[in-house]
Design a protein around this motif. Structure first.
Motif, PDB file in Angstrom:
ATOM      1  N   MET A 152       0.819  -1.208   0.000  1.00 22.15           N
ATOM      2  CA  MET A 152       0.000   0.000   0.000  1.00 22.15           C
ATOM      3  C   MET A 152       0.858   1.265   0.000  1.00 22.15           C
ATOM      4  O   MET A 152       0.556   2.234  -0.687  1.00 22.15           O
ATOM      5  CB  MET A 152      -0.923   0.012   1.218  1.00 22.15           C
ATOM      6  N   ALA A 153       1.917   1.251   0.774  1.00 24.30           N
ATOM      7  CA  ALA A 153       2.717   2.462   0.941  1.00 24.30           C
ATOM      8  C   ALA A 153       3.670   2.721  -0.212  1.00 24.30           C
ATOM      9  O   ALA A 153       4.075   3.858  -0.425  1.00 24.30           O
ATOM     10  CB  ALA A 153       3.512   2.383   2.248  1.00 24.30           C
ATOM     11  N   GLU A 154       4.032   1.665  -0.970  1.00 28.44           N
ATOM     12  CA  GLU A 154       5.090   1.846  -1.963  1.00 28.44           C
ATOM     13  C   GLU A 154       4.746   1.402  -3.382  1.00 28.44           C
ATOM     14  O   GLU A 154       5.327   1.918  -4.338  1.00 28.44           O
ATOM     15  CB  GLU A 154       6.355   1.104  -1.508  1.00 28.44           C
ATOM     16  N   LEU A 155       3.863   0.430  -3.550  1.00 27.31           N
ATOM     17  CA  LEU A 155       3.655  -0.126  -4.883  1.00 27.31           C
ATOM     18  C   LEU A 155       2.438   0.428  -5.609  1.00 27.31           C
ATOM     19  O   LEU A 155       2.467   0.587  -6.831  1.00 27.31           O
ATOM     20  CB  LEU A 155       3.533  -1.654  -4.804  1.00 27.31           C
ATOM     21  N   LEU A 156       1.357   0.710  -4.878  1.00 27.43           N
ATOM     22  CA  LEU A 156       0.161   1.207  -5.572  1.00 27.43           C
ATOM     23  C   LEU A 156       0.429   2.573  -6.185  1.00 27.43           C
ATOM     24  O   LEU A 156       1.130   3.401  -5.605  1.00 27.43           O
ATOM     25  CB  LEU A 156      -1.019   1.290  -4.606  1.00 27.43           C
ATOM     26  N   ASP A 157      -0.154   2.790  -7.361  1.00 25.47           N
ATOM     27  CA  ASP A 157      -0.017   4.033  -8.117  1.00 25.47           C
ATOM     28  C   ASP A 157       1.325   4.145  -8.835  1.00 25.47           C
ATOM     29  O   ASP A 157       1.647   5.200  -9.382  1.00 25.47           O
ATOM     30  CB  ASP A 157      -0.224   5.260  -7.213  1.00 25.47           C
ATOM     31  N   ARG A 158       2.103   3.082  -8.846  1.00 20.86           N
ATOM     32  CA  ARG A 158       3.359   3.118  -9.602  1.00 20.86           C
ATOM     33  C   ARG A 158       3.086   2.991 -11.101  1.00 20.86           C
ATOM     34  O   ARG A 158       2.135   2.347 -11.525  1.00 20.86           O
ATOM     35  CB  ARG A 158       4.282   1.974  -9.168  1.00 20.86           C
ATOM     36  N   GLN A 159       3.982   3.581 -11.870  1.00 18.46           N
ATOM     37  CA  GLN A 159       3.901   3.440 -13.324  1.00 18.46           C
ATOM     38  C   GLN A 159       4.762   2.249 -13.725  1.00 18.46           C
ATOM     39  O   GLN A 159       5.923   2.142 -13.338  1.00 18.46           O
ATOM     40  CB  GLN A 159       4.395   4.708 -14.012  1.00 18.46           C
ATOM     41  N   VAL A 160       4.185   1.317 -14.476  1.00 20.32           N
ATOM     42  CA  VAL A 160       4.875   0.094 -14.871  1.00 20.32           C
ATOM     43  C   VAL A 160       4.701  -0.116 -16.376  1.00 20.32           C
ATOM     44  O   VAL A 160       3.943   0.599 -17.040  1.00 20.32           O
ATOM     45  CB  VAL A 160       4.321  -1.131 -14.100  1.00 20.32           C
ATOM     46  N   THR A 161       5.394  -1.114 -16.874  1.00 20.16           N
ATOM     47  CA  THR A 161       5.244  -1.531 -18.272  1.00 20.16           C
ATOM     48  C   THR A 161       4.690  -2.944 -18.289  1.00 20.16           C
ATOM     49  O   THR A 161       5.183  -3.829 -17.578  1.00 20.16           O
ATOM     50  CB  THR A 161       6.586  -1.495 -19.010  1.00 20.16           C
ATOM     51  N   VAL A 162       3.644  -3.155 -19.075  1.00 20.93           N
ATOM     52  CA  VAL A 162       2.995  -4.463 -19.160  1.00 20.93           C
ATOM     53  C   VAL A 162       3.324  -5.097 -20.504  1.00 20.93           C
ATOM     54  O   VAL A 162       3.151  -4.471 -21.559  1.00 20.93           O
ATOM     55  CB  VAL A 162       1.466  -4.337 -18.991  1.00 20.93           C
ATOM     56  N   ARG A 163       3.832  -6.352 -20.443  1.00 19.55           N
ATOM     57  CA  ARG A 163       4.083  -7.091 -21.682  1.00 19.55           C
ATOM     58  C   ARG A 163       2.753  -7.522 -22.282  1.00 19.55           C
ATOM     59  O   ARG A 163       1.850  -7.983 -21.577  1.00 19.55           O
ATOM     60  CB  ARG A 163       4.925  -8.335 -21.397  1.00 19.55           C
ATOM     61  N   ASP A 164       2.653  -7.392 -23.604  1.00 25.24           N
ATOM     62  CA  ASP A 164       1.411  -7.754 -24.283  1.00 25.24           C
ATOM     63  C   ASP A 164       1.755  -8.212 -25.699  1.00 25.24           C
ATOM     64  O   ASP A 164       2.605  -7.590 -26.369  1.00 25.24           O
ATOM     65  CB  ASP A 164       0.464  -6.550 -24.341  1.00 25.24           C
ATOM     66  N   PRO A 165       1.134  -9.313 -26.169  1.00 25.05           N
ATOM     67  CA  PRO A 165       1.425  -9.792 -27.530  1.00 25.05           C
ATOM     68  C   PRO A 165       1.195  -8.744 -28.605  1.00 25.05           C
ATOM     69  O   PRO A 165       1.855  -8.743 -29.652  1.00 25.05           O
ATOM     70  CB  PRO A 165       0.453 -10.973 -27.695  1.00 25.05           C
ATOM     71  N   GLU A 166       0.261  -7.831 -28.344  1.00 24.60           N
ATOM     72  CA  GLU A 166      -0.034  -6.794 -29.335  1.00 24.60           C
ATOM     73  C   GLU A 166       0.832  -5.559 -29.157  1.00 24.60           C
ATOM     74  O   GLU A 166       0.659  -4.555 -29.853  1.00 24.60           O
ATOM     75  CB  GLU A 166      -1.511  -6.404 -29.230  1.00 24.60           C
ATOM     76  N   GLY A 167       1.731  -5.608 -28.194  1.00 20.01           N
ATOM     77  CA  GLY A 167       2.620  -4.465 -27.956  1.00 20.01           C
ATOM     78  C   GLY A 167       2.601  -4.051 -26.501  1.00 20.01           C
ATOM     79  O   GLY A 167       1.527  -3.926 -25.905  1.00 20.01           O
ATOM     80  N   ASP A 168       3.787  -3.873 -25.918  1.00 16.89           N
ATOM     81  CA  ASP A 168       3.871  -3.465 -24.515  1.00 16.89           C
ATOM     82  C   ASP A 168       3.242  -2.081 -24.330  1.00 16.89           C
ATOM     83  O   ASP A 168       3.242  -1.255 -25.249  1.00 16.89           O
ATOM     84  CB  ASP A 168       5.331  -3.420 -24.067  1.00 16.89           C
ATOM     85  N   TYR A 169       2.723  -1.844 -23.118  1.00 19.20           N
ATOM     86  CA  TYR A 169       2.094  -0.545 -22.858  1.00 19.20           C
ATOM     87  C   TYR A 169       2.383  -0.099 -21.429  1.00 19.20           C
ATOM     88  O   TYR A 169       2.681  -0.913 -20.532  1.00 19.20           O
ATOM     89  CB  TYR A 169       0.594  -0.592 -23.112  1.00 19.20           C
ATOM     90  N   THR A 170       2.297   1.214 -21.231  1.00 14.68           N
ATOM     91  CA  THR A 170       2.486   1.798 -19.907  1.00 14.68           C
ATOM     92  C   THR A 170       1.171   1.741 -19.136  1.00 14.68           C
ATOM     93  O   THR A 170       0.098   1.951 -19.715  1.00 14.68           O
ATOM     94  CB  THR A 170       2.944   3.257 -20.022  1.00 14.68           C
ATOM     95  N   ALA A 171       1.263   1.455 -17.843  1.00 17.65           N
ATOM     96  CA  ALA A 171       0.058   1.359 -17.021  1.00 17.65           C
ATOM     97  C   ALA A 171       0.360   1.814 -15.604  1.00 17.65           C
ATOM     98  O   ALA A 171       1.532   1.975 -15.221  1.00 17.65           O
ATOM     99  CB  ALA A 171      -0.481  -0.066 -17.024  1.00 17.65           C
ATOM    100  N   THR A 172      -0.690   2.028 -14.837  1.00 14.49           N
ATOM    101  CA  THR A 172      -0.586   2.444 -13.437  1.00 14.49           C
ATOM    102  C   THR A 172      -1.155   1.353 -12.543  1.00 14.49           C
ATOM    103  O   THR A 172      -2.251   0.842 -12.821  1.00 14.49           O
ATOM    104  CB  THR A 172      -1.354   3.753 -13.192  1.00 14.49           C
ATOM    105  N   VAL A 173      -0.440   0.992 -11.501  1.00 18.35           N
ATOM    106  CA  VAL A 173      -0.893  -0.062 -10.587  1.00 18.35           C
ATOM    107  C   VAL A 173      -2.055   0.460  -9.752  1.00 18.35           C
ATOM    108  O   VAL A 173      -1.912   1.439  -9.010  1.00 18.35           O
ATOM    109  CB  VAL A 173       0.253  -0.527  -9.674  1.00 18.35           C
ATOM    110  N   GLU A 174      -3.208  -0.209  -9.862  1.00 10.65           N
ATOM    111  CA  GLU A 174      -4.404   0.152  -9.095  1.00 10.65           C
ATOM    112  C   GLU A 174      -4.569  -0.726  -7.859  1.00 10.65           C
ATOM    113  O   GLU A 174      -5.008  -0.272  -6.813  1.00 10.65           O
ATOM    114  CB  GLU A 174      -5.646   0.028  -9.974  1.00 10.65           C
ATOM    115  N   ASP A 175      -4.243  -1.991  -7.977  1.00  6.14           N
ATOM    116  CA  ASP A 175      -4.366  -2.929  -6.859  1.00  6.14           C
ATOM    117  C   ASP A 175      -3.487  -4.143  -7.151  1.00  6.14           C
ATOM    118  O   ASP A 175      -3.036  -4.326  -8.294  1.00  6.14           O
ATOM    119  CB  ASP A 175      -5.825  -3.358  -6.658  1.00  6.14           C
ATOM    120  N   ILE A 176      -3.267  -4.944  -6.145  1.00 11.18           N
ATOM    121  CA  ILE A 176      -2.415  -6.121  -6.270  1.00 11.18           C
ATOM    122  C   ILE A 176      -3.107  -7.299  -5.611  1.00 11.18           C
ATOM    123  O   ILE A 176      -3.648  -7.181  -4.502  1.00 11.18           O
ATOM    124  CB  ILE A 176      -1.035  -5.865  -5.635  1.00 11.18           C
ATOM    125  N   ALA A 177      -3.111  -8.445  -6.306  1.00  8.01           N
ATOM    126  CA  ALA A 177      -3.718  -9.660  -5.768  1.00  8.01           C
ATOM    127  C   ALA A 177      -2.635 -10.569  -5.217  1.00  8.01           C
ATOM    128  O   ALA A 177      -1.616 -10.818  -5.872  1.00  8.01           O
ATOM    129  CB  ALA A 177      -4.513 -10.380  -6.851  1.00  8.01           C
TER     130      ALA A 177
END
Length: 424
Positions: free
Chosen positions: A93-118
């Motif tokens: 909660m204190a460090e990972l949520l709302d981080r900007q990450v890169t997601v691998r995707d067969p159609e092309g990697d994209y930038t995303a923001t972490v909303e929650d973690i399972a």
């Protein structure tokens, strides 16, 4: 083998924690994970649990038997030692949520923001991060506080998320503050004290001036000086203006004369004047202990008006307990000091009466050079929480409250050890 259970951290935090007998231990505040090169999934090693007294303790996942039904069940007693984050540990909660990450995707990697973690219990019965709930696009902080978040949301495997633990991809300080939004200043100060200097500076930059002023008053002096040094001079001056005058003076005394004068020069003249005066007094005297902003009213003020003034939320309980009655002007240094009125007396009198008719004139005012020993004896002898401080002409200069005295007679590091005190 039982079916693995998946839990989203956003839902897990704030859940109540119970022992096997059904007694509540506390509530979940965060989840502690570690990232290892040999593991495909980050490992969940425990929970940060807030127990009575706002203390945060560590609950290993090996002691968690269930996280179902809106509650967490433990196997037994919880170690009540205060949680201290280790170098290789990360708080979700204190460090990972709302981080900007890169997601691998067969159609092309994209930038995303972490909303929650399972997190999920694996076949080995260890817990690990299994999925990341992301939103395509940049973090909210770059969009401004009043704009709606855009971009589709996707639940992706942790293996497809790159940069979630990269040191240069920090969570926004605003997200961290959301997590601790309900904390009192003293408790938020404890959280900030445990952060790295860089993180402390980011959090300070994200706090509103009033909130930062309240938190600074509760931090050890070293942290106060360090945070103040990270602020722009104009903002540092604004924060000092928002602090209680005695606390702001104590902080200014920790700076070099050059730094002190620079900050005072950026303050409004009428805000800087009381601080300059307080700086001239020895810290172990009434003058060095006092605040220049107690509740001061004229004798013709009504009891109803006095009660309305002491109800103001920005007043500390110590300052709100006593009204100091003086002739105009009503800002220190005032006209002639007449006496005090205790809040209990105000509550017993009809609201239309004047406070000048119920004065307590028996309390002898302190002088600015009254030593700390005399101040403590008078507070204890007369069971008071505040005492007036006057000059040689009988004008009120300020008031010393019991919390200011305690702050001076306790050890210098009492704020850091506040949860290490044991009770018999």
């Amino acid at each position: 083998m039982s079916t693995p259970s998946r839990v989203f951290v956003g839902r897990l935090t704030s859940l109540s924690v119970f022992d096997p007998l059904g007694d509540q231990v506390g509530r979940v505040r965060d989840v502690v994970v570690t990232f290892g090169a040999s593991r495909r999934r980050p490992r969940v090693i425990g929970l940060v649990v807030e127990v009575p007294g706002r203390r945060r303790v560590f609950l290993p996942m090996t002691r968690v038997t269930s996280v179902d039904g809106g509650q967490v069940i433990t196997t037994g007693l919880v170690n009540m030692r205060r949680f201290e984050q280790r170098t290789n540990e990360v708080l979700v909660m204190a460090e990972l949520l709302d981080r900007q990450v890169t997601v691998r995707d067969p159609e092309g990697d994209y930038t995303a923001t972490v909303e929650d973690i399972a997190i999920e219990r694996e076949r080995t019965r260890d817990w690990g991060i299994s999925k990341v709930f992301v939103r395509r696009g940049a973090p909210r902080s770059s969009l401004g506080p009043f704009r709606r978040r855009r971009g589709a949301t996707v639940l992706v495997p942790i293996e497809d998320v790159m940069g979630i633990h990269r040191s240069g991809s920090a969570q926004s300080a605003a997200k961290l503050l959301e997590t601790y939004d309900d904390l009192k200043p003293a408790d938020l100060a404890e959280v900030i004290h445990e952060l790295t200097p860089k993180r402390r500076a980011e959090v300070a930059a994200a706090l509103a001036d009033e909130r930062l002023a309240d938190v600074l008053e509760e931090l050890p002096e070293d942290d106060q000086v360090e945070i103040l040094a990270t602020l722009e001079r104009e903002r540092a001056a604004d924060v000092l203006e928002a602090m209680e005058p005695d606390d702001a003076t104590d902080l200014l005394k920790e700076l070099t004369p050059e730094q002190r004068e620079e900050l005072l020069g950026h303050m409004e003249p009428d805000e800087a004047a009381p601080l300059r005066r307080l700086l001239t007094y020895d810290e172990n005297t009434a003058g060095g202990l006092m605040t220049t902003e107690p509740v001061i009213l004229a004798p013709d003020a009504t009891i109803a008006h006095a009660l309305a003034v002491v109800r103001k939320v920005e007043l500390s309980p110590a300052l709100a307990s006593t009204v100091f009655v003086c002739r105009p002007p009503l800002e220190a240094p005032t006209g002639k000091f007449l006496g005090i009125v205790h809040i209990q007396r105000l509550l017993r009198e009809p609201p239309h009466g004047a406070i000048g008719g119920i004065l307590d004139k028996e309390i002898e005012p302190l002088r600015v050079d009254s030593p700390l020993g005399l101040v403590t004896r008078m507070l204890a002898t007369y069971n008071l929480v505040g005492l007036p401080v006057v000059d040689e002409d009988g004008r009120l200069l300020g008031a010393v409250t019991v919390d200011d005295v305690l702050d001076h007679i306790l050890p210098d590091d009492w704020r850091e050890d506040r949860h290490e005190v044991t009770h018999g």
